[in-house]
Motif scaffolding. Sequence first.
Motif, PDB file in Angstrom:
ATOM      1  N   ARG A  51       1.268   5.453  11.641  1.00  0.00           N
ATOM      2  CA  ARG A  51       0.101   4.698  12.080  1.00  0.00           C
ATOM      3  C   ARG A  51      -1.150   5.498  11.732  1.00  0.00           C
ATOM      4  NH1 ARG A  51       3.604   1.797  12.029  1.00  0.00           N
ATOM      5  NH2 ARG A  51       4.463   0.448  13.656  1.00  0.00           N
ATOM      6  N   LEU A  52      -2.253   4.804  11.552  1.00  0.00           N
ATOM      7  CA  LEU A  52      -3.536   5.450  11.299  1.00  0.00           C
ATOM      8  C   LEU A  52      -4.421   5.257  12.520  1.00  0.00           C
ATOM      9  CD1 LEU A  52      -4.160   4.296   7.629  1.00  0.00           C
ATOM     10  CD2 LEU A  52      -3.246   6.476   8.402  1.00  0.00           C
ATOM     11  N   ARG A  53      -5.097   6.312  12.925  1.00  0.00           N
ATOM     12  CA  ARG A  53      -5.923   6.260  14.124  1.00  0.00           C
ATOM     13  C   ARG A  53      -7.315   6.765  13.780  1.00  0.00           C
ATOM     14  NH1 ARG A  53      -3.207   9.363  18.781  1.00  0.00           N
ATOM     15  NH2 ARG A  53      -1.818   7.562  18.688  1.00  0.00           N
ATOM     16  N   VAL A  72       5.588  14.090  11.503  1.00  0.00           N
ATOM     17  CA  VAL A  72       4.754  13.401  10.522  1.00  0.00           C
ATOM     18  C   VAL A  72       3.361  13.261  11.123  1.00  0.00           C
ATOM     19  CG1 VAL A  72       5.495  11.116  11.342  1.00  0.00           C
ATOM     20  CG2 VAL A  72       4.445  11.342   9.085  1.00  0.00           C
ATOM     21  N   ILE A  73       2.336  13.487  10.307  1.00  0.00           N
ATOM     22  CA  ILE A  73       0.945  13.399  10.757  1.00  0.00           C
ATOM     23  C   ILE A  73       0.174  12.532   9.771  1.00  0.00           C
ATOM     24  CG2 ILE A  73      -1.168  14.670  11.288  1.00  0.00           C
ATOM     25  CD1 ILE A  73       0.501  17.126  11.851  1.00  0.00           C
ATOM     26  N   SER A  74      -0.660  11.637  10.292  1.00  0.00           N
ATOM     27  CA  SER A  74      -1.564  10.878   9.427  1.00  0.00           C
ATOM     28  C   SER A  74      -2.989  11.364   9.660  1.00  0.00           C
ATOM     29  CB  SER A  74      -1.459   9.374   9.697  1.00  0.00           C
ATOM     30  OG  SER A  74      -1.998   9.040  10.965  1.00  0.00           O
ATOM     31  N   TRP A  75      -3.767  11.333   8.598  1.00  0.00           N
ATOM     32  CA  TRP A  75      -5.125  11.879   8.616  1.00  0.00           C
ATOM     33  C   TRP A  75      -6.090  10.855   8.040  1.00  0.00           C
ATOM     34  CZ3 TRP A  75      -5.119  17.441   9.486  1.00  0.00           C
ATOM     35  CH2 TRP A  75      -3.844  18.025   9.431  1.00  0.00           C
ATOM     36  N   MET A  76      -7.033  10.419   8.833  1.00  0.00           N
ATOM     37  CA  MET A  76      -8.124   9.616   8.308  1.00  0.00           C
ATOM     38  C   MET A  76      -9.180  10.561   7.733  1.00  0.00           C
ATOM     39  SD  MET A  76      -7.427   6.427   8.621  1.00  0.00           S
ATOM     40  CE  MET A  76      -8.978   5.517   8.631  1.00  0.00           C
ATOM     41  N   PRO A  77     -10.045  10.067   6.842  1.00  0.00           N
ATOM     42  CA  PRO A  77     -11.081  10.938   6.276  1.00  0.00           C
ATOM     43  C   PRO A  77     -11.890  11.641   7.366  1.00  0.00           C
ATOM     44  CG  PRO A  77     -11.002   8.883   5.066  1.00  0.00           C
ATOM     45  CD  PRO A  77     -10.074   8.719   6.234  1.00  0.00           C
ATOM     46  N   ASP A 224      -9.227  -8.777   3.385  1.00  0.00           N
ATOM     47  CA  ASP A 224      -8.753  -7.437   3.743  1.00  0.00           C
ATOM     48  C   ASP A 224      -9.793  -6.415   3.305  1.00  0.00           C
ATOM     49  OD1 ASP A 224      -7.420  -5.036   4.071  1.00  0.00           O
ATOM     50  OD2 ASP A 224      -5.582  -5.689   3.073  1.00  0.00           O
ATOM     51  N   ILE A 225     -10.454  -5.745   4.280  1.00  0.00           N
ATOM     52  CA  ILE A 225     -11.499  -4.777   3.935  1.00  0.00           C
ATOM     53  C   ILE A 225     -11.016  -3.334   4.054  1.00  0.00           C
ATOM     54  CG2 ILE A 225     -13.355  -6.353   4.602  1.00  0.00           C
ATOM     55  CD1 ILE A 225     -13.672  -4.655   7.175  1.00  0.00           C
ATOM     56  N   ARG A 226      -9.716  -3.114   4.248  1.00  0.00           N
ATOM     57  CA  ARG A 226      -9.204  -1.746   4.351  1.00  0.00           C
ATOM     58  C   ARG A 226      -9.318  -1.026   3.007  1.00  0.00           C
ATOM     59  NH1 ARG A 226      -3.270  -2.524   5.747  1.00  0.00           N
ATOM     60  NH2 ARG A 226      -3.634  -4.254   4.305  1.00  0.00           N
ATOM     61  N   PRO A 227      -9.534   0.292   3.027  1.00  0.00           N
ATOM     62  CA  PRO A 227      -9.556   1.040   1.769  1.00  0.00           C
ATOM     63  C   PRO A 227      -8.172   1.092   1.135  1.00  0.00           C
ATOM     64  CG  PRO A 227      -9.725   2.527   3.638  1.00  0.00           C
ATOM     65  CD  PRO A 227      -9.840   1.144   4.189  1.00  0.00           C
ATOM     66  N   GLU A 228      -8.144   1.402  -0.137  1.00  0.00           N
ATOM     67  CA  GLU A 228      -6.890   1.400  -0.888  1.00  0.00           C
ATOM     68  C   GLU A 228      -5.840   2.307  -0.258  1.00  0.00           C
ATOM     69  OE1 GLU A 228      -5.284   2.301  -5.452  1.00  0.00           O
ATOM     70  OE2 GLU A 228      -7.378   2.641  -4.907  1.00  0.00           O
ATOM     71  N   GLY A 229      -6.265   3.485   0.209  1.00  0.00           N
ATOM     72  CA  GLY A 229      -5.311   4.415   0.798  1.00  0.00           C
ATOM     73  C   GLY A 229      -4.621   3.843   2.021  1.00  0.00           C
ATOM     74  N   GLN A 230      -5.362   3.099   2.832  1.00  0.00           N
ATOM     75  CA  GLN A 230      -4.770   2.485   4.018  1.00  0.00           C
ATOM     76  C   GLN A 230      -3.792   1.386   3.633  1.00  0.00           C
ATOM     77  OE1 GLN A 230      -8.134   1.619   6.590  1.00  0.00           O
ATOM     78  NE2 GLN A 230      -6.937   2.145   8.371  1.00  0.00           N
ATOM     79  N   SER A 275      -7.699  -2.450   9.826  1.00  0.00           N
ATOM     80  CA  SER A 275      -6.422  -1.944  10.305  1.00  0.00           C
ATOM     81  C   SER A 275      -6.164  -2.315  11.766  1.00  0.00           C
ATOM     82  CB  SER A 275      -6.365  -0.419  10.141  1.00  0.00           C
ATOM     83  OG  SER A 275      -5.094   0.076  10.480  1.00  0.00           O
ATOM     84  N   GLU A 276      -7.197  -2.158  12.627  1.00  0.00           N
ATOM     85  CA  GLU A 276      -6.989  -2.377  14.056  1.00  0.00           C
ATOM     86  C   GLU A 276      -8.001  -3.330  14.679  1.00  0.00           C
ATOM     87  OE1 GLU A 276      -7.026   1.670  15.507  1.00  0.00           O
ATOM     88  OE2 GLU A 276      -4.839   1.727  15.492  1.00  0.00           O
ATOM     89  N   GLY A 277      -8.941  -3.870  13.901  1.00  0.00           N
ATOM     90  CA  GLY A 277      -9.844  -4.878  14.439  1.00  0.00           C
ATOM     91  C   GLY A 277     -11.145  -4.363  15.007  1.00  0.00           C
ATOM     92  N   TYR A 278     -11.622  -3.224  14.538  1.00  0.00           N
ATOM     93  CA  TYR A 278     -12.911  -2.702  14.989  1.00  0.00           C
ATOM     94  C   TYR A 278     -13.961  -2.824  13.879  1.00  0.00           C
ATOM     95  CZ  TYR A 278     -10.355  -0.850  18.971  1.00  0.00           C
ATOM     96  OH  TYR A 278      -9.580  -0.739  20.092  1.00  0.00           O
ATOM     97  N   THR A 279     -13.706  -2.185  12.754  1.00  0.00           N
ATOM     98  CA  THR A 279     -14.637  -2.280  11.630  1.00  0.00           C
ATOM     99  C   THR A 279     -14.840  -3.729  11.210  1.00  0.00           C
ATOM    100  OG1 THR A 279     -13.932  -0.109  10.836  1.00  0.00           O
ATOM    101  CG2 THR A 279     -15.052  -1.521   9.259  1.00  0.00           C
TER     102      THR A 279
END
Length: 319
Positions: A51-53, A72-77, A224-230, A275-279
């Motif tokens: 998951r991305l947070r 496992v760890i996920s990292w946002m910019p 879909d406005i998520r970046p490519e990495g997501q 991804s989660e409905g905020y942006t």
Amino acid sequence: MQLAAQEQFAHDIITSWTAESQSYAVPRTPEELAGIVSQFASSDGWLDRVRLRAGDRWYERLYHGSDHDIWVISWMPGQSTGFHDHGESAGAFVVATGVLEEHRPGEQSRVIYPGQPRAFGSEYAHDVRNASLAPAISIHAYSPPLTDMNEYELDGNQLVPRESASERAETLTQERHVQNPKPTKPAGALSIEQMLAAARARFRRLSPGEAHEAVARTGAILVDIRPEGQRAIEGIIPGALIVERNVLEWRFDPASSARLPVATDHDLQVIVFCSEGYTSSLAAASLQDLGLWRATDMVGGFHAWHAAGLPIVPPGKAS
């Protein structure tokens, strides 16, 4: 050894690293841990757990044995660990996707690309961060299993335990507060929570089920406005129009020379999701500012759509 079902796949992957004659109580060497994380990262079955947070890094322990564990760890910019060590545990990590940076006092920062494991002994201190513009995922292993982490602050080229650093920082903060009182909040300034509430008050948000029905029945456009990495990590929604956030307004303004062919008038029904409905809520409000009065967003974003059992294309399956 009995394992929970959610850990069985991890056990299967690392079985080849356990010699039959070796006791589980014998700690793994950093080199062995590097091999474990490399083999694990190249395996199947764990990526859909990620998951991305947006706030803090997301992490999960995938395997916990008597001699080592795997995380496992996920990292946002912009996310980082801060300077820390791993107590008495040796460790290793490898980037599975994206790019990370490792920082150590007095040393040049190291850029870490996928497939380049980093291994270290106990009490090794570093700061790992995602300084790129895309999300990253990494696999970590520790032996003995991780129980303690000590945090540090950087003082010149020296690391100071965070407790001591915090005491000094508190003293300095108090001194600065006396000399330089905290400025008052500018008139009219909003918090991000207030901005979000104001944006959402302008339109009726749609649940994933409602969004799915609107696309099927009224020809609404799911964007879909998520970046490519997501998207690479989470998967995509089949049929959704991919328009990354930084160009959204230019693509949907009917008066823009860079508009999409579908953006011919202001009556277009656009349903934005992230991804989660905020942006997406802020993005939909921006489209409303352009005059797209039917623009809205999807509650919970891609994660809610997936959780509702609606169709997706899993990571790595998109053509």
